[in-house]
Each structure stands twice: as C-alpha cells, then as structure tokens.
Write a protein that holds these residues in place. Structure first.
Motif, PDB file in Angstrom:
ATOM      1  N   ARG A   1       0.647  -1.297   0.060  1.00  0.00           N
ATOM      2  CA  ARG A   1       0.012  -0.248   0.070  1.00  0.00           C
ATOM      3  C   ARG A   1       1.421   0.644  -0.010  1.00  0.00           C
ATOM      4  NH1 ARG A   1      -2.443  -2.267   4.284  1.00  0.00           N
ATOM      5  NH2 ARG A   1      -2.457  -1.037   5.623  1.00  0.00           N
ATOM      6  N   THR A   2       1.481   1.234   1.227  1.00  0.00           N
ATOM      7  CA  THR A   2       2.226   2.786   0.846  1.00  0.00           C
ATOM      8  C   THR A   2       3.288   2.913  -0.611  1.00  0.00           C
ATOM      9  OG1 THR A   2       2.881   2.238   2.842  1.00  0.00           O
ATOM     10  CG2 THR A   2       4.594   3.772   2.240  1.00  0.00           C
ATOM     11  N   SER A   3       4.071   1.395  -0.961  1.00  0.00           N
ATOM     12  CA  SER A   3       4.483   1.872  -2.253  1.00  0.00           C
ATOM     13  C   SER A   3       3.736   2.247  -3.197  1.00  0.00           C
ATOM     14  CB  SER A   3       5.503   0.130  -2.329  1.00  0.00           C
ATOM     15  OG  SER A   3       6.347   0.200  -3.703  1.00  0.00           O
ATOM     16  N   LEU A   4       2.582   1.817  -3.270  1.00  0.00           N
ATOM     17  CA  LEU A   4       1.096   2.004  -4.461  1.00  0.00           C
ATOM     18  C   LEU A   4       1.239   3.359  -4.182  1.00  0.00           C
ATOM     19  CD1 LEU A   4      -0.437   1.835  -6.301  1.00  0.00           C
ATOM     20  CD2 LEU A   4      -1.924   0.487  -4.758  1.00  0.00           C
ATOM     21  N   VAL A   5       1.399   4.182  -2.870  1.00  0.00           N
ATOM     22  CA  VAL A   5       0.324   5.154  -2.981  1.00  0.00           C
ATOM     23  C   VAL A   5       1.441   6.513  -3.256  1.00  0.00           C
ATOM     24  CG1 VAL A   5      -0.262   7.072  -0.996  1.00  0.00           C
ATOM     25  CG2 VAL A   5      -0.875   4.923  -1.348  1.00  0.00           C
ATOM     26  N   GLU A   6       2.762   5.727  -2.865  1.00  0.00           N
ATOM     27  CA  GLU A   6       4.131   7.106  -3.106  1.00  0.00           C
ATOM     28  C   GLU A   6       3.849   6.492  -4.642  1.00  0.00           C
ATOM     29  OE1 GLU A   6       7.328   5.059  -1.622  1.00  0.00           O
ATOM     30  OE2 GLU A   6       6.570   5.485   0.450  1.00  0.00           O
TER      31      GLU A   6
ATOM     32  N   ALA B   1       1.225   3.913 -12.148  1.00  0.00           N
ATOM     33  CA  ALA B   1       2.003   3.021 -10.887  1.00  0.00           C
ATOM     34  C   ALA B   1       1.330   2.070 -10.806  1.00  0.00           C
ATOM     35  CB  ALA B   1       0.924   4.585  -9.978  1.00  0.00           C
ATOM     36  N   LEU B   2       0.162   1.737 -11.056  1.00  0.00           N
ATOM     37  CA  LEU B   2      -0.492   0.493 -10.567  1.00  0.00           C
ATOM     38  C   LEU B   2      -0.066  -0.964 -11.791  1.00  0.00           C
ATOM     39  CD1 LEU B   2      -4.366   1.278 -10.732  1.00  0.00           C
ATOM     40  CD2 LEU B   2      -3.008   0.613  -9.336  1.00  0.00           C
ATOM     41  N   ALA B   3       0.184  -0.822 -12.814  1.00  0.00           N
ATOM     42  CA  ALA B   3       0.856  -1.631 -13.602  1.00  0.00           C
ATOM     43  C   ALA B   3       2.379  -1.839 -12.546  1.00  0.00           C
ATOM     44  CB  ALA B   3       1.768  -1.318 -15.313  1.00  0.00           C
ATOM     45  N   HIS B   4       3.029  -0.570 -12.222  1.00  0.00           N
ATOM     46  CA  HIS B   4       4.095  -1.127 -12.088  1.00  0.00           C
ATOM     47  C   HIS B   4       4.391  -2.235 -10.614  1.00  0.00           C
ATOM     48  CE1 HIS B   4       8.404  -0.314 -10.485  1.00  0.00           C
ATOM     49  NE2 HIS B   4       7.901  -0.249  -9.820  1.00  0.00           N
ATOM     50  N   HIS B   5       3.275  -1.780 -10.003  1.00  0.00           N
ATOM     51  CA  HIS B   5       2.796  -3.038  -8.634  1.00  0.00           C
ATOM     52  C   HIS B   5       2.167  -4.036  -8.979  1.00  0.00           C
ATOM     53  CE1 HIS B   5       4.349   0.963  -7.106  1.00  0.00           C
ATOM     54  NE2 HIS B   5       4.740   0.841  -6.064  1.00  0.00           N
ATOM     55  N   ALA B   6       1.275  -4.007 -10.090  1.00  0.00           N
ATOM     56  CA  ALA B   6       0.918  -5.171 -10.060  1.00  0.00           C
ATOM     57  C   ALA B   6       1.114  -6.441  -9.885  1.00  0.00           C
ATOM     58  CB  ALA B   6       0.293  -5.362 -11.863  1.00  0.00           C
ATOM     59  N   GLU B   7       2.090  -7.538  -9.805  1.00  0.00           N
ATOM     60  CA  GLU B   7       2.671  -7.919  -8.962  1.00  0.00           C
ATOM     61  C   GLU B   7       2.337  -8.300  -7.485  1.00  0.00           C
ATOM     62  OE1 GLU B   7       6.603 -11.520  -9.558  1.00  0.00           O
ATOM     63  OE2 GLU B   7       6.996  -9.741 -11.244  1.00  0.00           O
ATOM     64  N   ALA B   8       3.089  -7.312  -7.125  1.00  0.00           N
ATOM     65  CA  ALA B   8       2.919  -6.937  -5.535  1.00  0.00           C
ATOM     66  C   ALA B   8       0.992  -6.895  -5.632  1.00  0.00           C
ATOM     67  CB  ALA B   8       3.329  -5.977  -5.547  1.00  0.00           C
TER      68      ALA B   8
ATOM     69  N   GLU C   1      -6.783   4.207   0.940  1.00  0.00           N
ATOM     70  CA  GLU C   1      -4.995   5.296   0.976  1.00  0.00           C
ATOM     71  C   GLU C   1      -5.043   5.860  -1.054  1.00  0.00           C
ATOM     72  OE1 GLU C   1      -1.600   3.725   2.740  1.00  0.00           O
ATOM     73  OE2 GLU C   1      -2.955   3.174   4.405  1.00  0.00           O
ATOM     74  N   LEU C   2      -6.084   5.111  -1.528  1.00  0.00           N
ATOM     75  CA  LEU C   2      -5.677   5.368  -2.907  1.00  0.00           C
ATOM     76  C   LEU C   2      -6.313   6.471  -3.346  1.00  0.00           C
ATOM     77  CD1 LEU C   2      -5.909   1.238  -4.797  1.00  0.00           C
ATOM     78  CD2 LEU C   2      -4.312   2.673  -4.555  1.00  0.00           C
ATOM     79  N   LEU C   3      -7.663   6.546  -2.656  1.00  0.00           N
ATOM     80  CA  LEU C   3      -8.686   7.833  -3.186  1.00  0.00           C
ATOM     81  C   LEU C   3      -8.127   8.606  -2.475  1.00  0.00           C
ATOM     82  CD1 LEU C   3     -11.860   5.707  -1.414  1.00  0.00           C
ATOM     83  CD2 LEU C   3     -11.786   6.996  -4.185  1.00  0.00           C
ATOM     84  N   ARG C   4      -7.591   9.205  -1.150  1.00  0.00           N
ATOM     85  CA  ARG C   4      -6.539  10.324  -0.688  1.00  0.00           C
ATOM     86  C   ARG C   4      -6.088  10.200  -1.952  1.00  0.00           C
ATOM     87  NH1 ARG C   4      -7.196   8.031   4.829  1.00  0.00           N
ATOM     88  NH2 ARG C   4      -4.883   6.870   4.490  1.00  0.00           N
TER      89      ARG C   4
END
Length: 734
Positions: A329-334, A345-352, A495-498
């Motif tokens: 979550r933290t990495s995705l929001v950053e 951003a979502l593509a970068h974290h898709a696997e995680a 957190e994504l909404l924020r």
C-alpha cells in the motif's frame, strides 16, 4: 423416605429437525444414567435430585441443609465452598474423587443461575490408573504445544487424544465461514471407514448446539442406548439449567444422529478461538465407553492449548500478511503521488498486488483506458469493466458467477471472482483483482439434504442414515475473498482515494497555474509581434523585424502545442499516434543536422549507425528528440558538446541525449516527468518553459511501448529512451 412434594421437573418437549433449532437443550429435565445429581439453593438448602439416587441417599428430604445430608466429607466440602463462593449466582466447577458404598465416584460441583449443582459420576477405574492416564495426557499436551503449523498440530492432537483416551476414532473438524465443517485429521481403528476429507453441513450443528459447544467445551455420552433419568423437584420450580453439567442428557436428535453413524459412545472437545467455535475434536467408540472426568479434563486442557497455539500461529501469519500488505500500500500510494499516470503506477505494482491478495489477474481502467495483467483475454477484461456499476464508491466483492450481472456471465469464462477498488470515481478509475473458478469436488458425509423417514421418534424429518461419502461438483465459485484480504483491500482503497483526491486537487491547482503562465508567457511574444507590425506599418527598414516575428510566433506555437498535448493527455484521449515502420537512425540524423544549422555555436556529437527500424509515429518521435535536445541546450554547460547516441541491442533501440552538467537534485528527480516544474528548476536560460516538455515526452514514449530514464554519469546528465525494434513489436520489457 423422600418428600412427597418432590415431582418430576418440567422438561424440554420432543422435537424433530423442523424445530430442533429452537430446542432448549440446556434444560432437558433429564440426565444420563451413569451418575446421579443433587441441586441446592443459594442458601445451601436441598431443592431436588435425579430419580436414580443410590440407597445410601434414599432418605433425602427437600429443604434439608447440605451439611445435614449423608454425603462424604469431600463432597460436602465442595458444596460448602460453592455456596460460600457464589458470585452473581455462578462458580467454576470443583472436583473430588469420593467413594459412596462400594462405588467410586467423581464428584463435580458448580453453580449457575443461583443454584448449586452437585454431580456424582461413577468411575470404574482406580485412582492410580487414572493418574497414569493423566501423565500420558500431560506428555500429549507438550507434543501439541511444540507444533509449528496448524495441520501438523491437528494431526498430532488426534493421535495423542486417541492414545490416552482409547476411543476407536478421533477426528479433528475445522469449521468454515458458513459453519460447515471438514474432517481435516483422523486417528482410527484400522477396520473403520475413514472420514478424513469429508465435509459435514452446517445443519449438523444447530445454532443453539453451537452455543453450547462454546459454553461447555467438553461433552461425554457414555452410551447412545441410555434411558434418560428425570430430575425431581418442587412443584412449579424453574427448570434446572444444565448448561455446565457433565451428566446433562443430550437431544434425542443428536442420539439418533450418532446411532445412524454406528456410534455407541462419543466425546467432543471444542476448540474455541476468540469466542468462536473454530474446530472440534470428535471422539467415537463403537461400544459403550466412559472416560473418567480427570482424563476428560486433560483432553479439555489439551484443546485449550491447541486453541492458544493455533491462535498464535494464525496471528503470526496474519501479522506477516498485514506487514506485506502495508508495504505494498505504501509503495503504491507513493507511486501514485509521484507518477502522473495512475495506470502506470498500478502496472508497476501489479505483481505485488496480486500476490498480497491471492488473485490471479488484475484489470485496471481509468478515463476509459483499460489495461490488464495476467493470463486474462482482452475481450474478457473489457467485459469485466462493462459489468461495473456507474456509481461505485465502495469495495465491490464477487465470489461466484451468480454475483455478476446476467448479461456479463457468458463472457467471463473462468474469471468468476472479483474484488473491485474504485480508486478514482470521477475518472472512472477501478483496480479489479480477479480469481479463477475453483472447481471443487466436495465429499459430503452422506447427502446433506434432510429426508422424511420413520425414525425412532416416528415419521418426521430425521438425521440422515448414511454417512458414505456423497460427492458433489461445485462449479462457478472462486475461492472466497477472505475477511483479512477484504480488510486490507478497504485500507488500500481508502489510501488510494486520498491519493486520487490529492492528485485531482493538484491538477486543479496546475490548471490555474497554466492559465496564469499562459497569460504571462504569451504576452511577451505578442507584444514583440505587435511592435514589429507597427514598425512595418510605418515603413521603417528594419531587417531584424522578420526574424523577431518568426521567433515570437515559434515560441507561441510551441507553448500552444504543449498545452493542447497536455489537454489531450489529461482528458484520456491520448496523442493520436499513427504507427508505421521508420528508420530511427535517419530520423535522428536529420534532427541533429537541423539543430546544427539552427544553433551553429553549439557542437553536436553524433555518428549515425546502420538503419534502426522501429514502429513509431515519426512526427511524435521528432517531438521527443526535439525536446531532449532543447533540454540539453538550455540546461547544459556552455561550451561543451551535446552527445547523441543510438544503438540496437537484444531487440531494443536505445537513444541517449547527454550534456555536461551537475546532477539533478533528488527532490526534482522524483517529479522529473511531471508537468509544471518551472519553479523547481529555476533555470535563467529557459524562463519561458512551463515544465511540460518531459511530461509529454514520457507520455509519447509510453504510448510507443517504451520507457524513458534519467541518470548522471561521468559528469553528464543523460536521458535515455528505449523503444522495441520492429521485429519485437509488443514484446515485454526485460
């Protein structure tokens, strides 16, 4: 003689399966016959007893004080301690081994609802034999305590309980969210049919029985063929609550259920975690069997140790999952706060994201653009997106095919589970985590449906008579989204909404900046054009006026083009690429030659390689190179050459533009490819730039399935662009 005022107490009515859910099993009015029972008021006065008192107690009188009764001293002491220790009408059970005549008894005394209940359970084994069993039980508890995972713990527990109790079969049940239970471990006599792997429906344990399993964690039935013994008490007395009684008579429905299984004696030990019935140790014997109270208590302690150990194992697992989810979550929001494009951003974290949620694919949509990750077909991904509600603002959970809109179901294929996170409702932004259908072969312990038949209590709905495995294939269901996964998803959604709201607020702010900057940056070239036009109108011979008009017009055109490009990107329209095979080497050579003529005081180092074919939009690639060269010209150290290099390797074309200069500051590098960086760079040689160039360049490169990066190397600022060669079209980056 017993008092004539003593009469049978009211008992629960006979029930069938249609009404068993309402059966008051805690006040049956009967006990099992392998012992007898006395009960007293809170003042210690005798109120009643079971109808099977031994001869030594045949002269009891209602209303007598416990101290006046012909009880063994140890039993009288327990009753006295219980009366003296009443706390809100309750006391915990106390135990003593006694003798009454030639018979050995285990005396158990407790209080509930202001009544003191003394139970005398006969025991055939001598005290020293029981002590040996207790030593075995202690060893078993230690073995269970050492287990590191739940499966091995349950396997160890059933073996140990069978060893120190001697039951023919000991099973470990684990209950599901729907209260059905699976036999997950078993120790049995070799000639018995195995039950491990079978599932029992939730209806096998009605709600009030489930409550009793939580309240009283151990239950013993010495023989299913027993004749219940009625309780006797004063006329009109309240029924005696036997919730915590060891002799309580059980429901006739349950007795018939066990008889249908061929079971003659049983013992159940509850595994209770956080107030919920997590599992059960079920012990079966094919002949009458009575386990001494102290041995049963050892089994109960073992179950409590199991519950504690299981809770620790699961808590550790949950803590690791929470920590992993928090990191993602933290990495995705950053990334969302730094990266201008949410889908990137979502593509970068898709696997995680897929790993932490246990999903098999991910589909994301934003401003009408759909991207997918995992082995899901494009058409299926688009069908999933079409099924979304238009006003979604909360977590959307679908576990099975029946949860989807009817029109979408034929297009889903195996993708029947979905967890949807609407991370940007105004922009139609969704992150959809998908699970495939889990075709499950359920081995039910007999057909779970109830049938009308003639049982011992007459024609009625009766417990099933066959416990042979009945197999059912369950289709159209994915593995359900577990509560911890949903909890993590809700935190992530919040957190994504924020982050989305912060980005949207920033966008509105930059729009205002854009208008202010346009007003300022267009004013100068317009003023120059206006002045030049005035002078031309007066007929003055000024040879530099044409160049000034041309320069000012070019600046305005560049600014307006960048604003229009940003508007298309921000609106989700893309830049309208027209892809065709082009020789990137020739395009770069032409652009460098053009710059050499336009800026003769600047040195450009470039050696054209052989033809380098890519599929690209030639105009947009010219725009990429023009922006990178312009950056080098404005930000490079004066007097040093600008280096341009192009090479092809491993299916990729790599273009580099470098200039001498100091490293870009870390805080600027983090937003290098975001718009409106003018205030961050403060370069006096590029006062009219709006910080849109690199943002547009990065967007163009992404739409070419490539990537762009910055590094500082050997005193040079280097921007590198990678594009797939024509033969590698559509390949993934390595």
């Amino acid at each position: 003689m017993k008092s004539s005022s003593i009469v049978p107490m009211s008992a629960a009515p006979l029930v069938d399966l249609q009404s068993c859910a309402d059966e008051p099993i805690h006040i049956p009015g009967f006990i099992q016959p392998h012992g007898f029972l006395l009960f007293f008021g809170s003042d210690g006065m005798l109120e009643g007893w079971s109808a099977n008192l031994p001869g030594e107690l045949s002269s009891l009188q209602a209303g007598a004080h416990f101290s006046a009764l012909p009880l063994p001293a140890a039993a009288a002491d327990l009753v006295g301690e219980c009366v003296a220790g009443l706390d809100d009408g309750e006391t915990a059970p106390a135990f003593a081994a006694i003798e009454l005549g030639p018979i050995h008894y285990d005396c158990i005394v407790h209080a509930t609802r202001g009544r003191v209940i003394a139970e005398f359970e006969s025991r055939a084994e001598a005290a020293d034999t029981v002590a040996l069993f207790a030593v075995k039980a202690h060893s078993s508890i230690e073995r269970v305590r050492r287990q590191k995972n739940v499966d091995s713990l349950l396997e160890t527990a059933v073996r140990q309980v069978r060893e120190f109790t001697g039951f023919d079969r000991v099973m470990a049940y684990r209950f599901r969210e729907d209260d059905s239970g699976d036999v997950v471990a078993e120790a049995r006599r070799d000639d018995l049919v195995p039950y491990v792997g079978q599932r029992y429906p939730a209806g096998d344990i009605p709600a009030q029985a489930r409550r009793m399993y939580v309240l009283t964690t151990l239950r013993m039935i010495a023989t299913t063929g027993y004749q219940p013994v009625p309780l006797l008490g004063a006329p009109g007395a309240l029924p005696l609550d036997l919730s915590y009684s060891v002799l309580r008579s059980v429901s006739p429905i349950h007795v018939e259920y066990l008889q249908n299984m061929g079971v003659c004696a049983s013992m159940s030990v509850s595994i209770v975690i956080n107030g919920r019935l997590w599992g059960l140790l079920a012990c079966h014997h094919m002949a009458p069997k009575q386990v001494p109270y102290s041995i049963r208590m050892a089994a109960d302690v073992l179950a409590q140790v199991m519950a504690s150990t299981i809770q620790s194992i699961e808590a550790q697992r949950d803590a690791e999952q929470v920590e992993q989810a928090a990191r993602v979550r933290t990495s995705l929001v950053e990334s969302l706060l730094i990266d201008e494009e949410p889908l990137d951003a979502l593509a970068h974290h898709a696997e995680a994201l897929q790993a932490v949620t246990g999903s098999h694919a991910m589909v994301c949509v934003h401003n009408g653009k759909v991207v997918s990750f995992g082995a899901i077909e494009r058409a299926t991904a688009e069908a999933v997106v079409r099924s979304l509600p238009t006003d979604g603002s909360d977590l959307l959970v679908r576990d099975k095919l029946g949860d989807w809109p009817v029109a979408t179901r034929p297009e889903l294929g195996k993708w029947v589970g979905m967890l949807g996170l609407p991370f940007d409702p105004p922009g139609g932004g969704w992150c959809l985590l998908l699970r495939t259908e889990q075709i499950e072969q359920v081995a039910w312990a007999g057909r779970p449906e109830k049938t009308v038949t003639h049982g011992p209590l007459g024609a009625r709905l009766t417990p099933r008579g066959s416990f042979d495995a009945w197999h059912e294939t369950v289709l159209g269901h994915a593995q359900a989204w577990q509560a911890p996964v949903q909890s993590h998803a809700r935190l992530m959604l919040s957190e994504l909404l924020r982050a989305s709201n912060a980005r949207r607020a920033q966008t509105e702010s930059t729009r205002a900046q854009l208008l202010a900057m346009l007003g300022h940056d267009l004013r100068d070239p317009l003023h120059s054009i206006n002045m030049a036009g005035t002078l031309l109108e007066r007929g003055n011979n000024q040879p530099t006026l044409g160049k000034r008009i041309q320069s000012s017009s070019s600046r305005m055109q560049r600014l307006i083009s960048q604003v229009l490009d940003m508007s298309r990107i921000d609106g989700g329209l893309g830049l309208g690429m027209q892809f065709e095979p082009i020789d990137l080497a020739a395009l770069v050579e032409d652009m460098v030659d053009e710059m050499r003529h336009a800026y003769p005081t600047i040195t450009y180092d470039y050696n054209a390689p052989d033809a380098t074919l890519v599929r690209a939009d030639a105009g947009r690639m010219s725009q990429v190179l023009s922006n990178l060269l312009s950056n080098s010209r404005h930000h490079g150290q004066i007097g040093h050459a600008i280096r341009v290099a192009l090479k092809a390797d491993a299916g990729w074309a790599t273009l580099e533009v470098a200039n001498n200069g100091t490293p870009i500051a870390d805080e600027v590098e983090a937003t290098l490819f975001n718009p409106f960086k003018r205030g961050a760079l403060h370069n006096p040689r590029n006062r009219t730039g709006m910080g849109l160039g690199l943002y547009i360049v990065a967007t163009i490169v992404r739409e070419h399935a490539g990537d762009i990066a910055y590094r500082h190397e050997d005193g040079q600022v280097v921007f590198s662009v990678r594009l797939p060669l024509a033969a590698m079209e559509g390949a993934d980056a390595t």
